[in-house]
Design an enzyme around this catalytic site. Structure first.
Site, PDB file in Angstrom:
ATOM      1  N   HIS A  40       0.789  -1.235   0.000  1.00 10.79           N
ATOM      2  CA  HIS A  40       0.000   0.000   0.000  1.00 10.79           C
ATOM      3  C   HIS A  40       0.817   1.278   0.000  1.00 10.79           C
ATOM      4  CE1 HIS A  40       0.867  -0.064   4.350  1.00 10.79           C
ATOM      5  NE2 HIS A  40       0.688   1.231   4.285  1.00 10.79           N
ATOM      6  N   ARG A  41       2.127   1.183   0.109  1.00 10.62           N
ATOM      7  CA  ARG A  41       2.941   2.395   0.229  1.00 10.62           C
ATOM      8  C   ARG A  41       2.814   3.271  -1.007  1.00 10.62           C
ATOM      9  NH1 ARG A  41       4.371   3.876   5.152  1.00 10.62           N
ATOM     10  NH2 ARG A  41       4.553   1.946   6.287  1.00 10.62           N
TER      11      ARG A  41
END
Ligand code: UD1
Ligand code: UDP
Length: 375
Positions: A223-224
């Protein structure tokens, strides 16, 4: 004078998924402390949810399953660019703090909600306690690095999870910051893993996946921003996981940010078993049963260690350097070749998980004992 007026009043700010997990631990420690404290010495916690994460499976499920007290305020501020989101939170939180007049403000981690809470409080001269202080990736392009450095600088209590975090603060000259106290209290996420693993029951989807993948599976999360918002990075990571998933199932609970970017670039996942984000209890069951973890999450890297699983980190650096130094974690970046290579060579290596890098599971109590004695 009201009972609430005589006690120590803490405003706790949460907003994003990892903060619910951390706040669950400290809120429980407050509750426990209050059970034996006499009137006038209790802690009154006013929980504020900024609204940064708002889908039921990113927020409500954590409050319900982890029995976190319902927020007294929900600001409904989610989405938008960093500046706009943080600015809106700052304005609302300032008004709220002026009204509530807390003795201190408690913030967690490194999100925009953390920074907004810390900044609003510091400008009103309300002391700030920062849980998960001192972590550094040394990558100023990460929004989280900016948030954590600024939050540490305006906080009065810096609750570090590791000695490395304490050393990072010392290197930045924390000894000369007036009125600042630094404590290595251990990691509240370790407390959470120990407490909830005893109570975790799989939901129907995770139960059926465990049944289906009895011969083994990998768990992945991505998700970064630096991975999802860069189409090449996202393609490379997914290409590696797709190839791996042909020989070993890969379960990927998909963060909404990632789902959005996969749709934008039109990337379809054919072999990866992608599912909606799961609640914490399902997540720890997946961690407990998987063979290894692929992740760019800060929290999940440590949880892999708590559940004694090798972790391949989809970043070039990590704040949790002790995991890499001691051979539990391997940094593969968003590099397809490195991820594939790590799956083949790093995962099978023997690892000794018998140590304890993140305290003894009483970080929440440590924090409350310090704050109560030193309000
Ligand atoms: C945030 C934190 C990050 C943390 C992560 C945990 C910042 C700068 N980043 O990143 O440090 O690791 O949370 O998960 O604070 N969205 C939804 N539904 C939701 C939540 C998000 O659809 O319930 C979508 C929205 O399109 C939103 C995007 O995800 O714009 C990103 O959400 P945001 O909170 O800005 O950042 P995260 O990537 O979640
Ligand atoms: N998590 C979860 N369900 C998921 C993915 C993550 O419950 O589908 C939990 C995870 O176990 C950890 C926390 O969310 O406790 C970490 O949050 P995230 O990876 O979103 O943020 P980070 O730790 O990177 O800031």
């Amino acid at each position: 004078m009201t009972d609430e007026g005589e006690n120590v009043k803490i405003i706790t700010i949460v907003g994003a998924r990892p903060q619910f997990v951390k706040a669950a631990v400290v809120s429980r420690a407050i509750e426990q402390y209050n059970q034996t404290a006499v009137a006038g010495e209790r802690i009154v916690e006013v929980l504020v949810h900024t609204g940064q994460h708002y889908d039921a499976n990113m927020s409500e499920v954590f409050f319900r399953q982890m029995q976190i007290p319902q927020p007294r305020y929900h600001l409904g501020i989610g989405g938008g660019n960093h500046g706009a989101m943080t600015g809106r939170m700052l304005e609302s939180l300032e008004n709220l703090m002026l009204e509530e007049k807390p003795d201190m403000v408690l913030v967690y981690g490194d999100t925009n909600s953390t920074l907004a809470g810390a900044l609003a409080a510091a400008k009103l001269h309300i002391p700030v306690a920062h849980v998960e202080a001192g972590l550094r990736s040394f990558n100023m392009r990460m929004p989280e690095e900016i948030n954590r450095i600024l939050t540490d600088r305006v906080s009065s209590w810096l609750f570090c999870p590791t000695d490395t975090a304490v050393k990072n603060l010392e290197r930045e000259g924390v000894g000369a910051w007036t009125g600042v106290r630094v404590h290595n209290v251990g990691d509240v996420m370790y407390d959470a893993a120990l407490f909830y693993r005893e109570r975790a029951v799989a939901g129907s989807l995770v139960s059926s996946l465990l049944e289906q993948y009895q011969d083994g599976f990998y768990l992945a999360t991505v998700h970064r921003q630096e991975n999802t918002d860069d189409p090449q990075c996202l393609r490379d990571i997914m290409a590696a996981l797709e190839e791996i998933a042909i020989r070993m199932p890969v379960i990927l609970p998909l963060h909404p940010r990632t789902r959005k970017h996969l749709a934008t670039i039109g990337l379809e996942l054919k072999h990866i078993t992608y599912i909606e984000p799961v609640g914490y209890l399902d997540m720890i069951i997946l961690l407990d049963h998987c063979r290894a973890v692929f992740t760019d999450s800060g929290g999940v890297q440590k949880e892999a260690y708590f559940f004694r699983k090798p972790c391949i980190t989809l970043r070039d650096e990590t704040e949790w350097v002790e995991l890499v130094e001691q051979g539990f974690n391997c940094l593969a970046g968003a590099d397809q070749g490195k991820i594939l290579e790590a799956e083949q060579s790093f995962i099978p290596q023997r690892k000794d998980f018998t140590g304890s890098l993140y305290g003894t599971g009483i970080a929440g109590n440590n924090i409350i004992n310090i704050l109560q004695k030193n309000p």
